[in-house]
Design a protein around this motif. Structure first.
Motif, mmCIF file in Angstrom:
data_model
loop_
_atom_site.group_PDB
_atom_site.id
_atom_site.type_symbol
_atom_site.label_atom_id
_atom_site.label_comp_id
_atom_site.label_asym_id
_atom_site.label_seq_id
_atom_site.Cartn_x
_atom_site.Cartn_y
_atom_site.Cartn_z
ATOM 1 N N GLY A 154 0.479 0.653 -5.936
ATOM 2 C CA GLY A 154 -0.772 1.109 -6.522
ATOM 3 C C GLY A 154 -1.994 0.871 -5.650
ATOM 4 N N TYR A 155 -1.858 0.119 -4.559
ATOM 5 C CA TYR A 155 -2.983 -0.129 -3.651
ATOM 6 C C TYR A 155 -2.962 0.891 -2.518
ATOM 7 C CZ TYR A 155 -3.482 -4.643 -5.963
ATOM 8 O OH TYR A 155 -3.664 -5.626 -6.896
ATOM 9 N N GLU A 156 -4.150 1.240 -2.032
ATOM 10 C CA GLU A 156 -4.252 2.259 -0.989
ATOM 11 C C GLU A 156 -4.576 1.699 0.390
ATOM 12 O OE1 GLU A 156 -7.063 4.939 -2.920
ATOM 13 O OE2 GLU A 156 -5.394 6.288 -3.399
ATOM 14 N N ASP A 157 -4.836 0.386 0.474
ATOM 15 C CA ASP A 157 -5.006 -0.277 1.764
ATOM 16 C C ASP A 157 -6.039 0.431 2.637
ATOM 17 O OD1 ASP A 157 -4.639 -2.185 3.650
ATOM 18 O OD2 ASP A 157 -2.676 -1.523 4.325
ATOM 19 N N HIS A 158 -7.247 0.571 2.080
ATOM 20 C CA HIS A 158 -8.296 1.315 2.773
ATOM 21 C C HIS A 158 -8.669 0.719 4.123
ATOM 22 C CE1 HIS A 158 -8.936 2.722 -1.411
ATOM 23 N NE2 HIS A 158 -9.281 3.826 -0.822
ATOM 24 N N TYR A 159 -8.679 -0.600 4.238
ATOM 25 C CA TYR A 159 -9.194 -1.224 5.455
ATOM 26 C C TYR A 159 -8.324 -0.936 6.672
ATOM 27 C CZ TYR A 159 -12.376 -3.616 2.332
ATOM 28 O OH TYR A 159 -13.346 -3.883 1.403
ATOM 29 N N HIS A 160 -7.023 -0.724 6.445
ATOM 30 C CA HIS A 160 -6.139 -0.377 7.549
ATOM 31 C C HIS A 160 -5.989 1.128 7.698
ATOM 32 C CE1 HIS A 160 -4.148 -4.593 7.216
ATOM 33 N NE2 HIS A 160 -5.240 -4.607 7.941
ATOM 34 N N GLY A 161 -6.798 1.874 6.979
ATOM 35 C CA GLY A 161 -6.754 3.317 7.114
ATOM 36 C C GLY A 161 -5.729 3.988 6.235
ATOM 37 N N GLY A 162 -5.204 3.255 5.263
ATOM 38 C CA GLY A 162 -4.280 3.846 4.310
ATOM 39 C C GLY A 162 -2.933 4.199 4.914
ATOM 40 N N HIS A 163 -2.103 4.812 4.095
ATOM 41 C CA HIS A 163 -0.766 5.255 4.511
ATOM 42 C C HIS A 163 -0.611 6.687 4.004
ATOM 43 C CE1 HIS A 163 -0.045 0.960 5.108
ATOM 44 N NE2 HIS A 163 -0.572 0.800 3.907
ATOM 45 N N ALA A 164 -0.165 7.578 4.867
ATOM 46 C CA ALA A 164 -0.189 8.997 4.516
ATOM 47 C C ALA A 164 1.160 9.661 4.729
ATOM 48 C CB ALA A 164 -1.243 9.726 5.345
ATOM 49 N N GLU A 165 1.335 10.780 4.020
ATOM 50 C CA GLU A 165 2.413 11.705 4.325
ATOM 51 C C GLU A 165 1.819 12.785 5.224
ATOM 52 O OE1 GLU A 165 6.000 14.277 2.223
ATOM 53 O OE2 GLU A 165 4.560 13.180 0.982
ATOM 54 N N VAL A 166 2.480 13.027 6.348
ATOM 55 C CA VAL A 166 1.945 13.902 7.386
ATOM 56 C C VAL A 166 3.000 14.934 7.774
ATOM 57 C CG1 VAL A 166 0.886 14.024 9.676
ATOM 58 C CG2 VAL A 166 0.560 11.978 8.258
ATOM 59 N N VAL A 167 2.577 16.188 7.882
ATOM 60 C CA VAL A 167 3.474 17.272 8.281
ATOM 61 C C VAL A 167 3.056 17.792 9.654
ATOM 62 C CG1 VAL A 167 4.289 19.599 7.753
ATOM 63 C CG2 VAL A 167 3.984 17.931 5.915
ATOM 64 N N PHE A 168 4.048 17.985 10.526
ATOM 65 C CA PHE A 168 3.837 18.575 11.845
ATOM 66 C C PHE A 168 4.546 19.925 11.849
ATOM 67 C CE2 PHE A 168 3.664 14.018 12.248
ATOM 68 C CZ PHE A 168 2.579 13.781 13.078
ATOM 69 N N SER A 169 3.768 20.992 11.924
ATOM 70 C CA SER A 169 4.317 22.347 11.859
ATOM 71 C C SER A 169 3.920 23.118 13.120
ATOM 72 C CB SER A 169 3.811 23.072 10.607
ATOM 73 O OG SER A 169 4.330 24.371 10.515
ATOM 74 N N ASP A 170 4.867 23.249 14.037
ATOM 75 C CA ASP A 170 4.608 23.908 15.320
ATOM 76 C C ASP A 170 3.368 23.333 16.001
ATOM 77 O OD1 ASP A 170 6.838 25.596 15.164
ATOM 78 O OD2 ASP A 170 5.738 27.092 14.001
ATOM 79 N N VAL A 171 3.296 22.032 16.020
ATOM 80 C CA VAL A 171 2.174 21.337 16.673
ATOM 81 C C VAL A 171 2.417 21.338 18.176
ATOM 82 C CG1 VAL A 171 1.002 19.128 16.935
ATOM 83 C CG2 VAL A 171 1.710 19.908 14.656
ATOM 84 N N ARG A 172 1.507 21.920 18.912
ATOM 85 C CA ARG A 172 1.688 22.100 20.354
ATOM 86 C C ARG A 172 0.712 21.193 21.113
ATOM 87 N NH1 ARG A 172 3.928 26.102 23.642
ATOM 88 N NH2 ARG A 172 4.598 27.199 21.743
ATOM 89 N N VAL A 173 1.277 20.375 22.020
ATOM 90 C CA VAL A 173 0.445 19.497 22.853
ATOM 91 C C VAL A 173 0.942 19.577 24.294
ATOM 92 C CG1 VAL A 173 -0.075 17.894 20.972
ATOM 93 C CG2 VAL A 173 1.912 17.469 22.433
ATOM 94 N N PRO A 174 0.100 19.269 25.261
ATOM 95 C CA PRO A 174 0.525 19.323 26.666
ATOM 96 C C PRO A 174 1.658 18.338 26.945
ATOM 97 C CG PRO A 174 -1.871 19.186 26.483
ATOM 98 C CD PRO A 174 -1.326 18.927 25.120
ATOM 99 N N ALA A 175 2.502 18.691 27.898
ATOM 100 C CA ALA A 175 3.607 17.813 28.281
ATOM 101 C C ALA A 175 3.100 16.467 28.788
ATOM 102 C CB ALA A 175 4.465 18.491 29.351
ATOM 103 N N ALA A 176 1.869 16.444 29.306
ATOM 104 C CA ALA A 176 1.292 15.191 29.793
ATOM 105 C C ALA A 176 1.053 14.185 28.678
ATOM 106 C CB ALA A 176 -0.031 15.479 30.519
ATOM 107 N N ASN A 177 1.153 14.622 27.414
ATOM 108 C CA ASN A 177 0.964 13.714 26.288
ATOM 109 C C ASN A 177 2.191 12.857 26.002
ATOM 110 O OD1 ASN A 177 -1.435 15.133 26.060
ATOM 111 N ND2 ASN A 177 -1.384 15.194 23.828
ATOM 112 N N LEU A 178 3.318 13.162 26.638
ATOM 113 C CA LEU A 178 4.519 12.339 26.461
ATOM 114 C C LEU A 178 4.241 10.936 26.985
ATOM 115 C CD1 LEU A 178 7.570 12.845 25.536
ATOM 116 C CD2 LEU A 178 8.086 12.701 27.990
ATOM 117 N N ILE A 179 4.649 9.924 26.225
ATOM 118 C CA ILE A 179 4.486 8.534 26.642
ATOM 119 C C ILE A 179 5.757 8.109 27.371
ATOM 120 C CG2 ILE A 179 4.106 6.166 25.900
ATOM 121 C CD1 ILE A 179 2.681 7.269 23.438
ATOM 122 N N GLY A 180 5.608 7.703 28.616
ATOM 123 C CA GLY A 180 6.774 7.320 29.397
ATOM 124 C C GLY A 180 7.626 8.531 29.732
ATOM 125 N N GLU A 181 8.938 8.383 29.566
ATOM 126 C CA GLU A 181 9.872 9.448 29.920
ATOM 127 C C GLU A 181 10.583 9.971 28.684
ATOM 128 O OE1 GLU A 181 12.904 7.804 32.399
ATOM 129 O OE2 GLU A 181 13.600 6.401 30.869
#
Length: 404
Positions: free
Chosen positions: A220-247
């Motif tokens: 029942g708590y939303e934990d505002h101070y840590h920015g909450g917790h969310a359900e997030v959908v990624f639908s054909d989200v396109r980012v540059p290959a340089a955004n990969l962390i490491g290999e």
């Protein structure tokens, strides 16, 4: 063993304890009042920014990061007692010191594995406390206690990666200041090694196709101070290959590197939460009378308090030993102890806070005391960073191996 803190730790403890008494504790009620008047409930109360500015002035900033180039340069053993102190006010103190999850783990990932460009664009503003971040790993459709189950896809398409998947309980995602997501998904779902199928990639919040669908509550708590917790959908989200962390294929190893320090940081703060519960328990016991005598004279209450003190002292020593091992033999060498504190600390602290709730009666479950929210946070940590049972299984296998 030398149980004394070194000079730098003692200096920082003294400064942090003063900051807690002078600024953090009084700010708890102010933050609550300010939040009630916010137009957007996910905005940050003004008092938090004031606390951050003062913490930085006092040198109480980025204490969690052992990398001296980016952080305070403290060892795990030096940071442990400081994290414990912040655990006494877990909603305000870690945020004020720029030592709050998930930003801490994300900064560690970027500092250790990020490219120079990634550090410049994302790590520097995170270190400065100018932006917040989110870590997207857990998924609703699979048992995420086994990270190899993750279904989110990260597919290479020319000079880009395209991300598709659904995540939930993504900490930090509701905060308007959240500017960047670290997303874990599969780049090689059919790879022979299930621990080389995953990768991690940076996704700016404003990328088309990224949708924060709803806030997820925790008891029942939303934990505002840590920015909450969310359900997030990624639908054909396109980012540059340089955004990969490491290999490609390095996501599982990066996750383990991220979760090791995170687990001990949680346990450090949990001890502080237990200390806050003991303090509240004692104050309540000496101020209330029932059946003709102070509650403090009731045998069952004395047992609760004594057992809580013994438990906290045991846990603290185990956490400090684990921190020392992480500093001296590395996270891998401290694997057994990391798992031991992850199993023992949340479980025991839940029991201590529960006793404090019981002692406070109706007040214990109300908004007038922090106990209900502390209990919810501690109980959640029996799941976060891997449920108890996963760590028990791994630890038992390591013990049994000695005899096989």
């Amino acid at each position: 063993m030398d149980f004394a803190f070194d000079a730098r730790t003692e200096e920082l403890r003294t400064e942090l304890l003063a900051f807690m008494d002078e600024r953090i504790r009084p700010a708890e009620a102010i933050a609550h009042e300010q939040r009630a008047r916010l137009a957007d409930p996910w905005d940050t109360p003004a008092i938090v920014d004031e606390l951050k500015a003062e913490a930085r002035e006092r040198g109480l900033w980025n204490l969690f990061l052992p990398d001296a180039e980016h952080g305070a340069g403290l060892t795990n053993l030096q940071y442990a007692p400081l994290a414990e102190i912040t655990g006494r006010s877990p909603q305000l103190a870690p945020t004020a010191l720029n030592c709050a999850a998930p930003d801490t783990g994300n900064m560690e990932v970027l500092a250790q594995f990020g490219s120079d460009e990634q550090k410049k664009r994302w790590l520097e503003p995170l270190l400065a406390g100018e932006i917040r971040s989110a870590f997207a790993m857990t998924e609703p459709e699979v048992a995420s206690s086994d990270a190899t189950n993750i279904r989110t896809r990260i597919d290479r398409d020319g000079d880009d990666y395209v991300i598709n998947g659904r995540k939930w309980y993504i900490s930090g995602a509701m905060n308007p200041d959240c500017r960047i997501f670290i997303v874990m998904g599969k780049t090689d779902p059919d790879g022979a090694d299930p621990r080389r199928q995953q990768s991690m990639i940076l996704v700016p919040r404003d990328t088309p196709g990224l949708t924060v669908e709803r806030a997820m509550s925790v008891y029942g708590y939303e934990d505002h101070y840590h920015g909450g917790h969310a359900e997030v959908v990624f639908s054909d989200v396109r980012v540059p290959a340089a955004n990969l962390i490491g290999e490609e294929g390095g996501g599982f190893a990066i996750a383990q590197a991220r979760l090791g320090p995170g687990r001990i940081h949680h346990c450090m703060r949990l001890i502080g939460m237990a200390e806050r519960a003991i303090e509240l328990m004692c104050l309540r016991a000496v101020s209330r009378t029932a059946f003709g005598k102070p509650i403090a004279q009731q045998g069952v209450v004395q047992n609760w308090i004594a057992d809580a003190r013994v438990t906290v002292e045991q846990l603290r020593l185990l956490v400090l030993k684990t921190a020392w091992l992480m500093d001296t033999v590395g996270n891998r060498g401290a694997h057994t102890e990391i798992q031991a504190i992850k199993i023992a600390t949340p479980r025991a602290v839940v029991d201590i806070i529960d006793s404090a709730v019981q002692l406070h009666g109706a007040g214990g479950v109300s908004q007038d005391f922090p106990l209900a929210e502390l209990w919810a946070a501690a109980r959640t940590l029996r799941l976060a960073d891997g449920p108890d049972e996963v760590h028990q299984r791994s630890l038992a296998r390591r013990e049994l191996k000695k005899y096989q």
